[in-house]
Design a protein around this motif. Structure first.
Motif, PDB file in Angstrom:
ATOM      1  N   LEU A 193     -10.285   9.111  -2.837  1.00  0.00           N
ATOM      2  CA  LEU A 193     -11.513   9.804  -1.802  1.00  0.00           C
ATOM      3  C   LEU A 193     -10.073  10.270  -1.396  1.00  0.00           C
ATOM      4  CD1 LEU A 193     -13.435   8.740  -0.126  1.00  0.00           C
ATOM      5  CD2 LEU A 193     -11.612   6.532   0.043  1.00  0.00           C
ATOM      6  N   GLU A 194      -8.760  10.175  -0.858  1.00  0.00           N
ATOM      7  CA  GLU A 194      -7.701  10.655   0.160  1.00  0.00           C
ATOM      8  C   GLU A 194      -8.427  12.580   0.098  1.00  0.00           C
ATOM      9  OE1 GLU A 194      -5.452  10.274   2.028  1.00  0.00           O
ATOM     10  OE2 GLU A 194      -7.057   8.475   2.332  1.00  0.00           O
ATOM     11  N   PRO A 195      -7.670  13.111  -1.074  1.00  0.00           N
ATOM     12  CA  PRO A 195      -8.391  15.008  -0.946  1.00  0.00           C
ATOM     13  C   PRO A 195      -9.370  15.076  -0.352  1.00  0.00           C
ATOM     14  CG  PRO A 195      -8.507  13.869  -3.128  1.00  0.00           C
ATOM     15  CD  PRO A 195      -7.900  12.539  -2.550  1.00  0.00           C
ATOM     16  N   ARG A 196     -10.796  14.442  -0.682  1.00  0.00           N
ATOM     17  CA  ARG A 196     -11.819  15.115  -0.442  1.00  0.00           C
ATOM     18  C   ARG A 196     -12.835  14.034   1.513  1.00  0.00           C
ATOM     19  NH1 ARG A 196     -16.035  10.945  -3.223  1.00  0.00           N
ATOM     20  NH2 ARG A 196     -17.619  12.193  -2.112  1.00  0.00           N
ATOM     21  N   ILE A 197     -10.876  13.369   1.906  1.00  0.00           N
ATOM     22  CA  ILE A 197     -11.502  13.357   3.417  1.00  0.00           C
ATOM     23  C   ILE A 197     -11.350  13.887   4.091  1.00  0.00           C
ATOM     24  CG2 ILE A 197     -10.461  11.758   5.401  1.00  0.00           C
ATOM     25  CD1 ILE A 197     -10.000   9.473   3.508  1.00  0.00           C
ATOM     26  N   GLU A 255      -8.396   3.099   3.751  1.00  0.00           N
ATOM     27  CA  GLU A 255      -7.569   1.755   5.512  1.00  0.00           C
ATOM     28  C   GLU A 255      -7.513   0.665   4.367  1.00  0.00           C
ATOM     29  OE1 GLU A 255      -4.870   2.699   7.245  1.00  0.00           O
ATOM     30  OE2 GLU A 255      -4.985   4.718   6.620  1.00  0.00           O
ATOM     31  N   ARG A 256      -8.716   0.320   4.158  1.00  0.00           N
ATOM     32  CA  ARG A 256      -9.136  -0.895   3.562  1.00  0.00           C
ATOM     33  C   ARG A 256      -8.367  -0.698   2.045  1.00  0.00           C
ATOM     34  NH1 ARG A 256     -12.934  -4.550   4.093  1.00  0.00           N
ATOM     35  NH2 ARG A 256     -12.384  -3.998   6.448  1.00  0.00           N
ATOM     36  N   TYR A 257      -8.216   0.183   1.159  1.00  0.00           N
ATOM     37  CA  TYR A 257      -7.696  -0.001   0.067  1.00  0.00           C
ATOM     38  C   TYR A 257      -6.459   0.321   0.020  1.00  0.00           C
ATOM     39  CZ  TYR A 257     -12.133   2.097  -2.808  1.00  0.00           C
ATOM     40  OH  TYR A 257     -13.130   3.098  -3.269  1.00  0.00           O
ATOM     41  N   PHE A 258      -5.498   0.873   1.115  1.00  0.00           N
ATOM     42  CA  PHE A 258      -4.443   0.904   1.543  1.00  0.00           C
ATOM     43  C   PHE A 258      -3.612  -1.202   1.594  1.00  0.00           C
ATOM     44  CE2 PHE A 258      -0.439   1.324   4.049  1.00  0.00           C
ATOM     45  CZ  PHE A 258       0.194   1.736   3.099  1.00  0.00           C
ATOM     46  N   ASP A 259      -5.362  -1.771   2.410  1.00  0.00           N
ATOM     47  CA  ASP A 259      -4.504  -2.830   2.317  1.00  0.00           C
ATOM     48  C   ASP A 259      -4.881  -3.648   1.661  1.00  0.00           C
ATOM     49  OD1 ASP A 259      -3.892  -2.302   5.201  1.00  0.00           O
ATOM     50  OD2 ASP A 259      -6.810  -2.751   6.249  1.00  0.00           O
ATOM     51  N   VAL A 260      -5.501  -3.677   0.536  1.00  0.00           N
ATOM     52  CA  VAL A 260      -5.916  -3.826  -0.341  1.00  0.00           C
ATOM     53  C   VAL A 260      -4.708  -3.645  -1.004  1.00  0.00           C
ATOM     54  CG1 VAL A 260      -7.139  -4.235  -3.199  1.00  0.00           C
ATOM     55  CG2 VAL A 260      -8.314  -3.764  -0.576  1.00  0.00           C
ATOM     56  N   LEU A 261      -3.534  -2.575  -1.790  1.00  0.00           N
ATOM     57  CA  LEU A 261      -2.994  -2.517  -2.476  1.00  0.00           C
ATOM     58  C   LEU A 261      -1.333  -3.746  -1.980  1.00  0.00           C
ATOM     59  CD1 LEU A 261      -2.566   1.248  -3.064  1.00  0.00           C
ATOM     60  CD2 LEU A 261      -3.505  -0.370  -4.562  1.00  0.00           C
ATOM     61  N   ALA A 294      -4.985  -2.446  -8.795  1.00  0.00           N
ATOM     62  CA  ALA A 294      -4.824  -1.222  -9.564  1.00  0.00           C
ATOM     63  C   ALA A 294      -6.010  -0.409  -9.593  1.00  0.00           C
ATOM     64  CB  ALA A 294      -4.572  -1.355 -11.306  1.00  0.00           C
ATOM     65  N   GLU A 295      -7.497  -0.765  -9.701  1.00  0.00           N
ATOM     66  CA  GLU A 295      -8.570   0.070  -9.246  1.00  0.00           C
ATOM     67  C   GLU A 295      -8.434   0.934  -7.543  1.00  0.00           C
ATOM     68  OE1 GLU A 295     -12.066  -2.443 -10.336  1.00  0.00           O
ATOM     69  OE2 GLU A 295     -11.922  -1.698 -12.273  1.00  0.00           O
ATOM     70  N   ALA A 296      -7.879  -0.135  -7.260  1.00  0.00           N
ATOM     71  CA  ALA A 296      -8.722   0.431  -5.715  1.00  0.00           C
ATOM     72  C   ALA A 296      -7.227   1.671  -5.636  1.00  0.00           C
ATOM     73  CB  ALA A 296      -7.640  -0.714  -4.389  1.00  0.00           C
ATOM     74  N   LYS A 297      -5.639   1.345  -6.303  1.00  0.00           N
ATOM     75  CA  LYS A 297      -5.347   2.814  -5.697  1.00  0.00           C
ATOM     76  C   LYS A 297      -6.534   3.639  -6.489  1.00  0.00           C
ATOM     77  CE  LYS A 297      -0.554   4.700  -7.090  1.00  0.00           C
ATOM     78  NZ  LYS A 297      -0.722   5.720  -7.233  1.00  0.00           N
ATOM     79  N   THR A 298      -6.341   3.902  -7.941  1.00  0.00           N
ATOM     80  CA  THR A 298      -7.457   4.317  -8.509  1.00  0.00           C
ATOM     81  C   THR A 298      -7.994   6.355  -7.090  1.00  0.00           C
ATOM     82  OG1 THR A 298      -6.885   4.352 -10.398  1.00  0.00           O
ATOM     83  CG2 THR A 298      -8.602   5.467 -10.223  1.00  0.00           C
ATOM     84  N   GLU A 299      -9.008   4.546  -7.167  1.00  0.00           N
ATOM     85  CA  GLU A 299      -9.718   4.508  -5.823  1.00  0.00           C
ATOM     86  C   GLU A 299      -9.282   5.439  -4.851  1.00  0.00           C
ATOM     87  OE1 GLU A 299     -13.132   1.756  -5.300  1.00  0.00           O
ATOM     88  OE2 GLU A 299     -12.897   1.258  -8.276  1.00  0.00           O
ATOM     89  N   ARG A 300      -8.350   5.223  -4.219  1.00  0.00           N
ATOM     90  CA  ARG A 300      -7.918   5.356  -2.963  1.00  0.00           C
ATOM     91  C   ARG A 300      -7.365   7.038  -3.103  1.00  0.00           C
ATOM     92  NH1 ARG A 300      -3.420   6.018   0.424  1.00  0.00           N
ATOM     93  NH2 ARG A 300      -3.787   5.326   2.419  1.00  0.00           N
ATOM     94  N   ASP A 301      -6.720   6.568  -4.266  1.00  0.00           N
ATOM     95  CA  ASP A 301      -5.987   8.665  -5.181  1.00  0.00           C
ATOM     96  C   ASP A 301      -6.292   9.321  -5.005  1.00  0.00           C
ATOM     97  OD1 ASP A 301      -3.329   7.281  -3.755  1.00  0.00           O
ATOM     98  OD2 ASP A 301      -3.430   7.281  -6.620  1.00  0.00           O
TER      99      ASP A 301
END
Length: 222
Positions: free
Chosen positions: A116-120, A84-90, A107-114
């Motif tokens: 992380l999402e399947p790992r949750i 959610e914090r990554y999403f807020d950054v975007l 851009a880094e937040a999007k890459t890292e969130r993408d």
């Protein structure tokens, strides 16, 4: 080098910054918290890093600080909050000062969130009968009944789910691992309507003292 880039972007972080006297104090505090947060992060002390970065982010919400605080959350295993914090950054606007640094952070937040999402882990809760005042909790916190039958993101680790109605309670411990897709059904006993209250019979009033006993008619002789 990364820490220097981050903190340099915080000097005048907000495009709407006012000229109030305390602005310099706030910016100086954010610079200190930012430096300390990233230093703790790179030293592996992620709890201390999150403390500093979160406080800085509250003071000045910019993509660079949001990115680093999301990273600290992820390292602490708080993956749902990190996502959610990554999403807020975007969604944050780019400040006027050094927008390219903040755009790179997004851009880094999007890459890292993408990544992380399947790992949750996701946990789907099912409660067959939610009528008559049923409450469902996840880790002792009530959740909206609308979330039932939908995959709920959870952090990896142990979780306690429960369903309650009146004095009835059904609970189960669940272990969620990276990437898990779990389903748990909590079945309460069938609801029984409460028995209607029966009022006790009214007591018969005693005759007042000195009153003549009631007269009973005698049968007439034929």
């Amino acid at each position: 080098m990364r820490a220097a880039l981050v903190v340099s972007a915080l000097l005048l972080a907000s495009a709407t910054a006012s000229a109030q006297p305390d602005d310099e104090t706030i910016r100086a505090t954010v610079r200190t918290l930012g430096y300390e947060g990233i230093t703790h992060y790179e030293a592996g002390d992620y709890a201390a890093a999150l403390d500093r970065l979160d406080r800085a982010y509250v003071l000045i919400a910019v993509p660079t600080l949001g990115l680093w605080s999301a990273r600290a959350l992820a390292k602490l295993g708080r993956w749902v909050e990190a996502s959610e914090r990554y999403f807020d950054v975007l969604r944050l606007p780019l400040p006027e000062l050094e927008p390219e640094v903040h755009a790179h952070a997004q851009a880094e937040a999007k890459t890292e969130r993408d990544a992380l999402e399947p790992r949750i882990p996701r946990l789907t809760l099912r409660v067959p009968d939610t009528a008559h005042g049923v409450t469902v909790t996840l880790d002792e916190r009530p959740i909206a009944l609308e979330l039932l039958d939908a995959p709920i993101p959870v952090d990896p680790g142990e979780h306690l789910v429960a369903a309650m109605r009146d004095e009835q309670r059904v609970a189960q411990n669940v272990t969620a691992s990276e990437g898990d897709r779990l389903e748990v059904t909590l079945s309460l006993p069938p609801w029984q309507p409460p028995e209607p209250a029966v009022s006790p019979p009214l007591p018969t009033a005693a005759p007042p003292a000195g009153a003549a006993p009631p007269h009973h008619a005698q049968p007439s002789a034929r």
